[in-house]
Scaffold this motif. Sequence first.
Motif, PDB file in Angstrom:
ATOM      1  N   PHE A   1      -3.903  10.834   2.632  1.00 51.80           N
ATOM      2  CA  PHE A   1      -5.333  10.631   2.594  1.00 51.80           C
ATOM      3  C   PHE A   1      -5.898  11.774   3.240  1.00 51.80           C
ATOM      4  O   PHE A   1      -5.270  12.415   4.209  1.00 51.80           O
ATOM      5  CB  PHE A   1      -5.993   9.375   3.072  1.00 51.80           C
TER       6      PHE A   1
ATOM      7  N   MET B   1     -11.569   3.656   5.326  1.00 51.77           N
ATOM      8  CA  MET B   1     -10.386   3.021   4.825  1.00 51.77           C
ATOM      9  C   MET B   1     -10.383   1.349   5.360  1.00 51.77           C
ATOM     10  O   MET B   1      -9.971   0.387   4.491  1.00 51.77           O
ATOM     11  CB  MET B   1      -8.921   3.432   5.332  1.00 51.77           C
TER      12      MET B   1
ATOM     13  N   GLY C   1      -7.748  -5.359   1.738  1.00 55.49           N
ATOM     14  CA  GLY C   1      -6.347  -5.609   2.262  1.00 55.49           C
ATOM     15  C   GLY C   1      -6.570  -5.135   3.747  1.00 55.49           C
ATOM     16  O   GLY C   1      -6.135  -5.718   4.576  1.00 55.49           O
ATOM     17  N   LEU C   2      -6.962  -3.828   3.901  1.00 61.08           N
ATOM     18  CA  LEU C   2      -6.944  -3.386   5.288  1.00 61.08           C
ATOM     19  C   LEU C   2      -7.909  -3.958   6.034  1.00 61.08           C
ATOM     20  O   LEU C   2      -7.512  -4.161   7.394  1.00 61.08           O
ATOM     21  CB  LEU C   2      -7.028  -1.919   5.065  1.00 61.08           C
TER      22      LEU C   2
ATOM     23  N   ALA D   1       1.096   3.897  -2.978  1.00 62.32           N
ATOM     24  CA  ALA D   1       0.529   5.401  -2.492  1.00 62.32           C
ATOM     25  C   ALA D   1       1.973   6.331  -3.097  1.00 62.32           C
ATOM     26  O   ALA D   1       1.692   7.439  -3.314  1.00 62.32           O
ATOM     27  CB  ALA D   1       0.598   5.659  -1.147  1.00 62.32           C
TER      28      ALA D   1
ATOM     29  N   GLY E   1      -9.839  -3.175  -2.136  1.00 63.39           N
ATOM     30  CA  GLY E   1     -10.508  -2.627  -0.867  1.00 63.39           C
ATOM     31  C   GLY E   1     -10.707  -3.748   0.207  1.00 63.39           C
ATOM     32  O   GLY E   1     -11.569  -3.446   1.026  1.00 63.39           O
TER      33      GLY E   1
ATOM     34  N   GLY F   1      -7.984  -1.661  -7.484  1.00 67.18           N
ATOM     35  CA  GLY F   1      -8.171  -2.104  -6.020  1.00 67.18           C
ATOM     36  C   GLY F   1      -9.337  -3.066  -5.604  1.00 67.18           C
ATOM     37  O   GLY F   1     -10.077  -3.188  -6.471  1.00 67.18           O
TER      38      GLY F   1
ATOM     39  N   THR G   1     -12.151   1.305  -1.621  1.00 71.29           N
ATOM     40  CA  THR G   1     -10.823   1.375  -2.539  1.00 71.29           C
ATOM     41  C   THR G   1     -10.766   2.828  -3.150  1.00 71.29           C
ATOM     42  O   THR G   1     -12.018   3.132  -3.492  1.00 71.29           O
ATOM     43  CB  THR G   1     -10.335   0.239  -3.078  1.00 71.29           C
TER      44      THR G   1
ATOM     45  N   ASN H   1       0.759  -1.090   0.090  1.00 69.57           N
ATOM     46  CA  ASN H   1       0.010   0.003   0.114  1.00 69.57           C
ATOM     47  C   ASN H   1       0.749   1.213  -0.067  1.00 69.57           C
ATOM     48  O   ASN H   1       0.474   2.162  -0.770  1.00 69.57           O
ATOM     49  CB  ASN H   1      -0.772  -0.027   1.298  1.00 69.57           C
TER      50      ASN H   1
HETATM   51  P1  ADP Z   1      -6.669  -1.369  -1.851  1.00 70.23           P
HETATM   52  O1  ADP Z   1      -5.231  -1.586  -1.577  1.00 70.23           O
HETATM   53  O2  ADP Z   1      -7.134  -2.726  -2.765  1.00 70.23           O
HETATM   54  O3  ADP Z   1      -7.312  -0.435  -2.208  1.00 70.23           O
HETATM   55  P2  ADP Z   1      -6.707  -1.765   0.983  1.00 70.23           P
HETATM   56  O4  ADP Z   1      -7.916  -1.914   2.209  1.00 70.23           O
HETATM   57  O5  ADP Z   1      -5.564  -2.325   1.438  1.00 70.23           O
HETATM   58  O6  ADP Z   1      -7.340  -2.070  -0.409  1.00 70.23           O
HETATM   59  O7  ADP Z   1      -6.822  -0.131   1.109  1.00 70.23           O
HETATM   60  C1  ADP Z   1      -8.084   0.528   0.971  1.00 70.23           C
HETATM   61  C2  ADP Z   1      -7.666   1.981   0.851  1.00 70.23           C
HETATM   62  O8  ADP Z   1      -6.926   2.614   2.059  1.00 70.23           O
HETATM   63  C3  ADP Z   1      -6.752   2.355  -0.382  1.00 70.23           C
HETATM   64  O9  ADP Z   1      -7.639   2.137  -1.376  1.00 70.23           O
HETATM   65  C4  ADP Z   1      -6.315   3.654  -0.108  1.00 70.23           C
HETATM   66  O10 ADP Z   1      -7.291   4.785  -0.513  1.00 70.23           O
HETATM   67  C5  ADP Z   1      -6.216   3.710   1.390  1.00 70.23           C
HETATM   68  N1  ADP Z   1      -4.736   3.504   1.930  1.00 70.23           N
HETATM   69  C6  ADP Z   1      -4.225   2.356   1.968  1.00 70.23           C
HETATM   70  N2  ADP Z   1      -3.147   2.512   2.250  1.00 70.23           N
HETATM   71  C7  ADP Z   1      -2.707   3.802   2.049  1.00 70.23           C
HETATM   72  C8  ADP Z   1      -1.495   4.604   2.434  1.00 70.23           C
HETATM   73  N3  ADP Z   1      -0.476   4.170   2.725  1.00 70.23           N
HETATM   74  N4  ADP Z   1      -1.476   5.805   1.883  1.00 70.23           N
HETATM   75  C9  ADP Z   1      -2.928   6.345   1.395  1.00 70.23           C
HETATM   76  N5  ADP Z   1      -3.905   5.685   1.464  1.00 70.23           N
HETATM   77  C10 ADP Z   1      -3.890   4.154   1.884  1.00 70.23           C
END
Ligand code: ADP
Length: 766
Positions: free
Chosen positions: A682, A690, A705-706, A648, A703, A701, A696, A644
């Motif tokens: 962000f 998030m 992972g997190l 970014a 959405g 993406g 996402t 991520n």
């Molecule tokens: P994905 O990576 O598939 O979008 P995630 O759940 O990992 O799914 O992330 C969700 C959202 O969180 C991302 O689309 C992004 O908008 C935001 N995000 C995650 N990590 C970062 C980061 N390091 N900096 C900025 N935004 C982030």
Amino acid sequence: METELTRIFDALPVIAWIALPDGHADFINRCWCDLAGRGTEEISGQGWMALVHPDDLPAMLASWHAMVASGKPGELRVRMRHGDGNHHWHLFRVGPLKNASGHVTRWYGMDTGTGGRQQPAESSPASELDALLTIDAMPLPVAITAPSGEVRRVNRHALHYFGRSFEQLKRSKASEVVHPEDLPYIISAQSKAYETGSTYNVQSRHRRSDGVYRWFNVVGMPLRDAQGHISCWMHLLIDIDDQRRPEEALRTTERKLRSIIHTIPALVWSARIDGSVEFFNQHYLDYVGLSAEQVADWGWKAAVHPDDLDGLADSWQLIMASQAPGETEARLRRFDGEYRWFLFRVNPLRNEAGHIIKWYGISIDIDDRKRTEEQLRRSEAFLAEGQRISMTGSFSWCLDDNEVMLSDELYRIFGFDHDTTVTLDRIAGRIHPDDATLHADKKSDAREVGSDHDYEIRLRMPDGSVKHVHVVSHCAQGRDGQREYIGAIQDVTQRRASEETLGALRSELARMAKINSLGALTASIAHEVNQPLSGVITNASTCLRMLAADPPNIEGAIETARRAIRDGHRASDVITRVRALFSRKSSNTERVNLNDATKEVIALSQSTLKASRVTLKTDFCQDIPPVTGDRVQLQQVILNLLLNASEAMNGVDDRPREILVRTEVDEDARVRLTVQDSGVGFESEGLGKMFETFYTTKSSGMGIGLSISQSIIERHQGTLRAQANNGPGATFWFAIPRAGSDMRTTTSDSDATAPLLRAARVAGSL
Ligand code: ADP
């Protein structure tokens, strides 16, 4: 003695001379000097004796000294050598000049009949007695020996010269009075004369009383009795040392020079103006193993390598035509048959008029040098070929004077012409504008810190194309103490292009896999839920039909309604199990060192980070306490945070793309891992969403992972948080309790949820 008389004598057209009472020549007139082609000094004293034919000298001296002894006038018949080198007969009439008391004060002599080559009438031979009487008066050493060689008498001059009495001289060995080097020669001449009875004439050195050797012309002649038998031998020693010395010195110099030329450790030779060789020194002959006769004229060609002969001959002709010093190379055959390379250097020798009269040459063995040159040339060619094939060039950069040197391959990589003088500015002009800061940073780091470098940078070529190069360099100390960077630069454009293609393929594959896995997860859920749902529908329909019957089948309806309820519960159970999946406790619990787990993830993601030109820095707490948990799941979280962070920064070109990974123990004694990036960051509303599933902001993406990461961390009794940086970028961190003494055991999944759990794991790991 410039007197009236001498002037008259000088004017006479015949030879005339004046001698002292003892016979010593005092004045020689000009006519004699002219005829002899000599100066007065050379002829005066005893010098004239050298002009008398050696065969005539003994008899003449005998007559002359007899005359001096008697004080009476007489005649002398001798052959004298003239300036043309020939001997001519002369008849001298000699008369004494006496004073009032009747003593002789001078002798006068005059040539009265120059007889040319013809001998005048035979004069009577001097008798032995006459000779014996007169030798004492002779102003030169004289000895009389028996026909056998035994010494009978020596004159006073001889006793004086040798500094010995007659008895001592008789007892002396020949080697005591004759120079050892001349002894064999004089002995052989004398023995031959004694044998044949003919006059002998040799030049030899005799030891004076003070030990000095002087050169003499020794003339020995037999004296015969009335019957013509040899009664004794008379040996006259005519001092020629003053003439011999310069000749001797010249001969010695020549001998030395010759021995130098022969012993000089080089091949020396001389050639005539037609190019044919006239002389080779001993070293040359020994080297080629040929005799002087074999190499004479053009014979030396036999020792030249057949392949080099024409070239050598052509060069030699060119040098001769140029009339100037020159050189050429060819192989010479050594005596043992081995050919070695030689450098032939030649210089002309000119006479006073400036015309070349000879050529002097020297041939120097350059075989070892040639071999080294060849090896050097080959290893340079190897290196250049190696650099070309590996597309790697080498460079040096002297920090003191900024002198830069590039290998040929580097000239090619940078697209510089070979005659370009490369400077730091020229190199900077090739750096891609987006990497200018990186280049400047590396340069100032080199100057200030001097650390080793290993990085990638882009070049923008004059045609607009972009090259990726990998730079590795090391700071070294030069011989004169200068600091110098030595390094290699590899053109990795092709590799980068393939990596990028591969990366794109990989992420496409990952996306497809994610979708497939989600599809599999969905299908599993659908399958599990579908069965009870169709049971509910079927039972509910049956129930309706039973109630609508006439009469209504109440019991049956109750039974089918119960079944519908049972199936409904079953569906609800499936849903509960799926939810439980995300809140399930770690299945493989162990002690995990977060530093080690993180290092493994970094190693795995290195190529992805490199492709995105991301620099990763770490700050690990050295004595980090272990945590308890599922190592693989925790690594999935770390990997997700790293990717991520890297994603970014995808659009960031105005600042370095940097990630900092830190581990530490936080204020609550939990173990914390932080991933900080310099990416897009962000907005505050993003923070709220998030962690929601399927949120996402990326075009490709998912959405999830997190949200999966958060559920994993929660399962480890930890927290996962995000915050925007003060500057650009975002920081994500999670903290989990350190491991206690109790180890939790593995919880086994129920058989019913196993396929779901497997599908969820696959989806989560991507
Ligand atoms: P994905 O990576 O598939 O979008 P995630 O759940 O990992 O799914 O992330 C969700 C959202 O969180 C991302 O689309 C992004 O908008 C935001 N995000 C995650 N990590 C970062 C980061 N390091 N900096 C900025 N935004 C982030």
